[in-house]
Design a protein around this motif. Structure first.
Motif, mmCIF file in Angstrom:
data_model
loop_
_atom_site.group_PDB
_atom_site.id
_atom_site.type_symbol
_atom_site.label_atom_id
_atom_site.label_comp_id
_atom_site.label_asym_id
_atom_site.label_seq_id
_atom_site.Cartn_x
_atom_site.Cartn_y
_atom_site.Cartn_z
ATOM 1 N N UNK A 1 18.491 -38.519 24.958
ATOM 2 C CA UNK A 1 18.043 -38.260 26.354
ATOM 3 C C UNK A 1 16.698 -38.921 26.857
ATOM 4 N N UNK A 2 15.942 -39.004 26.059
ATOM 5 C CA UNK A 2 14.521 -40.040 26.326
ATOM 6 C C UNK A 2 14.892 -41.388 26.745
ATOM 7 N N UNK A 3 15.926 -42.035 26.114
ATOM 8 C CA UNK A 3 16.361 -43.335 26.588
ATOM 9 C C UNK A 3 16.907 -43.145 27.840
ATOM 10 N N UNK A 4 17.912 -42.220 28.074
ATOM 11 C CA UNK A 4 18.806 -42.015 29.341
ATOM 12 C C UNK A 4 17.620 -41.700 30.523
ATOM 13 N N UNK A 5 16.651 -41.067 30.113
ATOM 14 C CA UNK A 5 15.851 -40.563 31.361
ATOM 15 C C UNK A 5 14.875 -41.860 31.588
ATOM 16 N N UNK B 1 21.296 -36.840 29.065
ATOM 17 C CA UNK B 1 20.946 -37.175 30.538
ATOM 18 C C UNK B 1 20.554 -35.902 31.100
ATOM 19 N N UNK B 2 21.524 -34.785 31.086
ATOM 20 C CA UNK B 2 21.109 -33.642 31.863
ATOM 21 C C UNK B 2 19.884 -32.726 31.341
ATOM 22 N N UNK B 3 19.910 -32.639 29.996
ATOM 23 C CA UNK B 3 18.671 -31.972 29.454
ATOM 24 C C UNK B 3 17.206 -32.659 29.597
ATOM 25 N N UNK B 4 17.374 -34.054 29.738
ATOM 26 C CA UNK B 4 15.869 -34.600 29.531
ATOM 27 C C UNK B 4 15.681 -35.042 31.139
ATOM 28 N N UNK B 5 16.555 -34.454 32.038
ATOM 29 C CA UNK B 5 16.108 -34.646 33.521
ATOM 30 C C UNK B 5 15.733 -33.249 33.985
ATOM 31 N N UNK B 6 16.110 -32.165 33.061
ATOM 32 C CA UNK B 6 15.588 -30.757 33.390
ATOM 33 C C UNK B 6 14.614 -30.480 32.742
#
Length: 416
Positions: free
Chosen positions: A173-177, A311-316
């Motif tokens: 998620x860090x990479x996706x963010x 993606x969802x968790x790290x943009x939240x």
């Protein structure tokens, strides 16, 4: 053009009562006496008032404070950057350190500050123009991140579900963010330059692949409005809706709002400022669906969940997502854009240099520190955040900060 001829916007009942109170001398004195006890927030120590100090509101409020025996309120910021510059009236220039939260957005009636500051800086430092243009390293950095996530898809295919979600939050998620912020940079054509605009759009779709959901084309379409009409009513979809401001006003609800933030960012444009579906968006969705199907065919459902959940968790509710709040939520009265100069910029394409970015959106994130170095006197004394984690903490637990803590303005668009 900005609409400045209209009368003041009707306020909510709460705001009307507060506005009337602030014109009564005794009430003003009482309010002034309470200032100074406000706890320090996430702003950098050089940008926030020292103990017993707050921003000046108006001269007659200072007089009232002295007459009542209260500690005088001290000015901490240069006059050229105070609330008056943003169009706040004297009756509205009290600090936000009050109980009970906000009942409306902060409405102002003049232009955003970035336009005039950009002209002033360029007139004084024309060499900044040399920083504009493509970043030759961006395409290689982004491609390495995309390939890293594809390798991760292969590695997680046989992991237990609990570890899928753990690594989605802690790593993928860090990479996706970070890739969403690369897409943000690419939307300004800094990957291949303005002359190869289509290449930037296609490259953004490549950067989009690990995110799992089509994103880049729609983001580009709305992000232009965010810069052109910053804070614009029904134009800037970065601004929460009224229902968000009204509903998510307690600590528990604000935590829920932070967790659901990706969904609000996805759905808000469809409600606030719907636009026709374009060919690039259709192509973006087609490319993304094809990539997802290929990953599913090769390695099963777990890699897909790893990508989308990350993606969802790290943009939240995630430390990196603190930048969503830090950038434009009004932590100090009258200031609508803030920078953060901490270490998380290393993995977020310098999105923390947000004042510099809005002043010069065509300069790649990698070169924004040079803007701050060249024009240091324009940025060093402006409010800045020192921690995105502290930003999230203050957003949740400070009554004066919430979805309503945004500056809004009406733009009068010329008819086509």
């Amino acid at each position: 053009m900005l609409s400045g001829e209209e009368g003041p916007r009707p306020r909510s009942i709460t705001m009307q009562v507060a506005f009337q109170l602030f014109h009564i001398t005794d009430a003003e004195t009482a309010v002034v006496c309470m200032l100074g006890n406000r706890r320090q927030n996430s702003l950098h120590p050089r940008s926030r008032p020292a103990r017993g100090e707050e921003l000046v509101s108006t001269p007659h409020l200072q007089t009232a404070a002295r007459a009542s025996g209260c500690v005088p309120i001290l000015r901490r910021f240069d006059d050229t950057h105070d609330a008056t510059e943003l169009g706040a009236s004297d009756g509205d220039r009290l600090d936000m350190g009050k109980t009970g939260g906000r009942g409306d957005f902060e409405w102002v009636y003049n232009d955003q500050p970035h336009t005039s500051r950009r002209k002033e800086i360029l007139a004084k430092y024309p060499e900044i123009k040399s920083l504009m243009g493509p970043d030759p390293q961006l395409k290689w950095v982004v491609s390495a991140m995309v390939l890293t996530q594809l390798l991760a898809c292969y590695l997680v295919q046989d992991l237990p579900w609990k570890w899928i979600f753990f690594w989605a939050y802690a790593f993928g998620g860090c990479i996706n963010h970070s890739l969403t912020l690369a897409i943000h940079d690419i939307s300004h054509n800094v990957a291949f330059g303005n002359k190869l605009a289509k290449w930037n759009r296609w490259f953004a779709m490549w950067a989009n692949l690990p995110i799992g959901l089509p994103y880049s084309a729609s983001f580009k379409k709305y992000h232009i409005d965010h810069h052109r009409y910053l804070g614009g009513h029904q134009l800037d979809v970065d601004i929460p809706t009224d229902i968000e401001g009204w509903l998510f006003c307690t600590p528990g609800r604000k935590v829920l709002w932070l967790f659901l933030q990706p969904f609000f960012y996805a759905l808000r444009p469809l409600i606030v400022n719907p636009k026709p579906l374009g060919q690039l968006e259709i192509l973006n969705a087609t490319v993304q669906l094809t990539a997802d199907l290929m990953i599913y065919y090769l390695w099963g459902i777990k890699p897909i969940v790893y990508l989308v959940a990350g993606s969802i968790l790290c943009m939240g509710l995630h430390p990196i997502s603190g930048h969503f709040i830090a950038e434009h939520y009004m932590f100090l009265k009258g200031h609508e854009t803030y920078s953060y100069y901490g270490s998380l910029n290393l993995i977020t394409f310098n999105v923390g240099y947000h004042m510099e970015h809005h002043d010069f959106p065509s300069i790649p994130g990698s070169k924004l520190p040079q803007v701050k170095h060249i024009a240091a006197e324009y940025y060093n004394n402006l409010p800045q955040h020192s921690s995105w984690i502290r930003v999230l903490w203050d957003f949740v637990f400070d009554d004066s900060i919430g979805p309503y803590a945004r500056i809004k303005r009406e733009y009068k668009l010329s008819e086509q």
